[in-house]
Design a protein around this motif. Sequence first.
Motif, PDB file in Angstrom:
ATOM      1  N   GLN A  65       0.817  -1.304  -0.144  1.00  0.00           N
ATOM      2  CA  GLN A  65       0.027   0.109  -0.086  1.00  0.00           C
ATOM      3  C   GLN A  65       0.898   1.299  -0.154  1.00  0.00           C
ATOM      4  O   GLN A  65       0.326   2.371   0.382  1.00  0.00           O
ATOM      5  N   GLN A  66       2.086   1.133  -0.574  1.00  0.00           N
ATOM      6  CA  GLN A  66       2.868   2.343  -0.587  1.00  0.00           C
ATOM      7  C   GLN A  66       2.526   2.908  -1.875  1.00  0.00           C
ATOM      8  O   GLN A  66       2.829   4.288  -2.155  1.00  0.00           O
ATOM      9  N   ILE A  67       2.016   2.292  -2.999  1.00  0.00           N
ATOM     10  CA  ILE A  67       1.169   3.105  -4.121  1.00  0.00           C
ATOM     11  C   ILE A  67      -0.246   2.353  -4.265  1.00  0.00           C
ATOM     12  O   ILE A  67      -0.517   1.409  -3.728  1.00  0.00           O
ATOM     13  N   ASP A  68      -0.997   3.369  -5.050  1.00  0.00           N
ATOM     14  CA  ASP A  68      -2.280   2.844  -5.048  1.00  0.00           C
ATOM     15  C   ASP A  68      -2.909   1.944  -6.571  1.00  0.00           C
ATOM     16  O   ASP A  68      -3.610   0.993  -6.527  1.00  0.00           O
ATOM     17  N   SER A  69      -1.961   2.189  -7.559  1.00  0.00           N
ATOM     18  CA  SER A  69      -2.365   1.612  -9.034  1.00  0.00           C
ATOM     19  C   SER A  69      -0.786   1.440  -9.579  1.00  0.00           C
ATOM     20  O   SER A  69      -0.151   2.392  -9.408  1.00  0.00           O
ATOM     21  N   TYR A  70      -0.743   0.521 -10.371  1.00  0.00           N
ATOM     22  CA  TYR A  70       0.352   0.329 -11.216  1.00  0.00           C
ATOM     23  C   TYR A  70      -0.093  -0.268 -12.589  1.00  0.00           C
ATOM     24  O   TYR A  70      -0.565  -1.201 -12.765  1.00  0.00           O
ATOM     25  N   ASP A  71       0.238   0.483 -13.607  1.00  0.00           N
ATOM     26  CA  ASP A  71       0.176   0.165 -14.851  1.00  0.00           C
ATOM     27  C   ASP A  71       1.464  -0.017 -15.806  1.00  0.00           C
ATOM     28  O   ASP A  71       2.435   0.710 -15.418  1.00  0.00           O
ATOM     29  N   ILE A  72       1.377  -0.968 -16.879  1.00  0.00           N
ATOM     30  CA  ILE A  72       2.537  -0.998 -17.491  1.00  0.00           C
ATOM     31  C   ILE A  72       2.124  -1.244 -19.168  1.00  0.00           C
ATOM     32  O   ILE A  72       1.126  -1.872 -19.587  1.00  0.00           O
ATOM     33  N   VAL A  73       3.059  -0.667 -19.903  1.00  0.00           N
ATOM     34  CA  VAL A  73       2.746  -0.884 -21.344  1.00  0.00           C
ATOM     35  C   VAL A  73       3.985  -1.740 -21.939  1.00  0.00           C
ATOM     36  O   VAL A  73       5.056  -1.392 -21.502  1.00  0.00           O
ATOM     37  N   ILE A  93      -3.271  -3.759 -10.921  1.00  0.00           N
ATOM     38  CA  ILE A  93      -2.278  -3.711 -12.047  1.00  0.00           C
ATOM     39  C   ILE A  93      -3.139  -3.898 -13.282  1.00  0.00           C
ATOM     40  O   ILE A  93      -3.798  -4.729 -13.592  1.00  0.00           O
ATOM     41  N   ASN A  94      -2.699  -2.901 -14.075  1.00  0.00           N
ATOM     42  CA  ASN A  94      -3.137  -2.902 -15.680  1.00  0.00           C
ATOM     43  C   ASN A  94      -2.144  -3.022 -16.360  1.00  0.00           C
ATOM     44  O   ASN A  94      -1.026  -2.559 -16.485  1.00  0.00           O
ATOM     45  N   LEU A  95      -2.127  -4.112 -17.415  1.00  0.00           N
ATOM     46  CA  LEU A  95      -1.113  -4.421 -18.385  1.00  0.00           C
ATOM     47  C   LEU A  95      -1.695  -4.036 -19.948  1.00  0.00           C
ATOM     48  O   LEU A  95      -2.779  -4.466 -20.037  1.00  0.00           O
ATOM     49  N   TYR A  96      -1.021  -3.152 -20.714  1.00  0.00           N
ATOM     50  CA  TYR A  96      -1.397  -2.673 -21.740  1.00  0.00           C
ATOM     51  C   TYR A  96      -0.568  -3.081 -23.047  1.00  0.00           C
ATOM     52  O   TYR A  96       0.648  -2.789 -22.970  1.00  0.00           O
ATOM     53  N   HIS A  97      -1.193  -4.072 -23.918  1.00  0.00           N
ATOM     54  CA  HIS A  97      -0.068  -4.516 -24.878  1.00  0.00           C
ATOM     55  C   HIS A  97      -0.006  -3.715 -26.004  1.00  0.00           C
ATOM     56  O   HIS A  97      -1.092  -3.488 -26.869  1.00  0.00           O
ATOM     57  N   ASN A  98       1.039  -3.110 -26.209  1.00  0.00           N
ATOM     58  CA  ASN A  98       1.056  -1.965 -27.128  1.00  0.00           C
ATOM     59  C   ASN A  98       2.671  -1.335 -27.245  1.00  0.00           C
ATOM     60  O   ASN A  98       3.147  -1.473 -26.533  1.00  0.00           O
ATOM     61  N   TYR A  99       2.938  -0.649 -28.170  1.00  0.00           N
ATOM     62  CA  TYR A  99       4.118  -0.067 -28.639  1.00  0.00           C
ATOM     63  C   TYR A  99       3.969   1.339 -27.732  1.00  0.00           C
ATOM     64  O   TYR A  99       2.854   1.696 -27.747  1.00  0.00           O
ATOM     65  N   PHE A 100       5.130   1.877 -27.095  1.00  0.00           N
ATOM     66  CA  PHE A 100       5.116   2.892 -26.525  1.00  0.00           C
ATOM     67  C   PHE A 100       4.547   4.233 -27.426  1.00  0.00           C
ATOM     68  O   PHE A 100       3.887   4.732 -26.818  1.00  0.00           O
TER      69      PHE A 100
END
Length: 246
Positions: A65-73, A93-100
């Motif tokens: 609980q040091q951060i609230d959300s974590y997303d990755i591209v 945790i949200n994972l996005y399958h995409n190019y930067f």
Amino acid sequence: MENLNDYKSAYYAQFKFYDENQWFLSQYFKYMAGTIVTQKLKSVLSLGIGYQVVSGGFVSMLTNQQIDSYDIVESAESIIAEFRDRHKAINNINLYHNYFENFSSNKKYDAIEMGFILEHVDDPQFILNRFKDFLTENGMIFIAVPNARSLHRLIGHYADLLPNIYELSQYDLQLGHKRYFDLPHIEDLVNSCGLKIITKKGLMLKPITGEQIKKLGWGDNIISALMIIGESYPEIANCIYIEAQK
């Protein structure tokens, strides 16, 4: 834009420079996590999963609980699948399958990290300009890049062992590197994107190659000392660490 599956073999323990990449990533995460906690930055976006030193660290911060959300591209489907399977029990945790280059979101982030990314992409300025727009008002971008003017490369150059300190090795190419930075170069890039550099540090003062370090049997105490010394010498440290804001 590239399919990072092509470079997947460089992210496993069999890769020649796996151990030293772990050193740099661990120190990068340590610096970054300290700032995130101190500044109370709660939403984090990572560009890439990589070795899972950084991404795994953020999962722990999320669990604690040091951060609230974590997303990755991430553009490599197989790496996403491995990460998703490893952390399937963790929420937010949200994972996005995409190019930067193609990523888009209505969400704003307190922290965006692109550790060891800008040496890979076709247009680093485009990436910085694109992702600064995803920052919250007081959000921060965290950057780490390899340094062409690392002490060990300079020694190699002046000993006539490395004709061009900006030249990419076969192992750089295996990792998908397209360029080396030095401190003035990365500072100019960050400033050109309208970002203000808040902090700059070095990641490890490395007088000899990682392979030589391992052959000499230098222990964790020496590695730690080189990390501590390198913090004050980003001009000649092995890697450069930067925190920036809009």
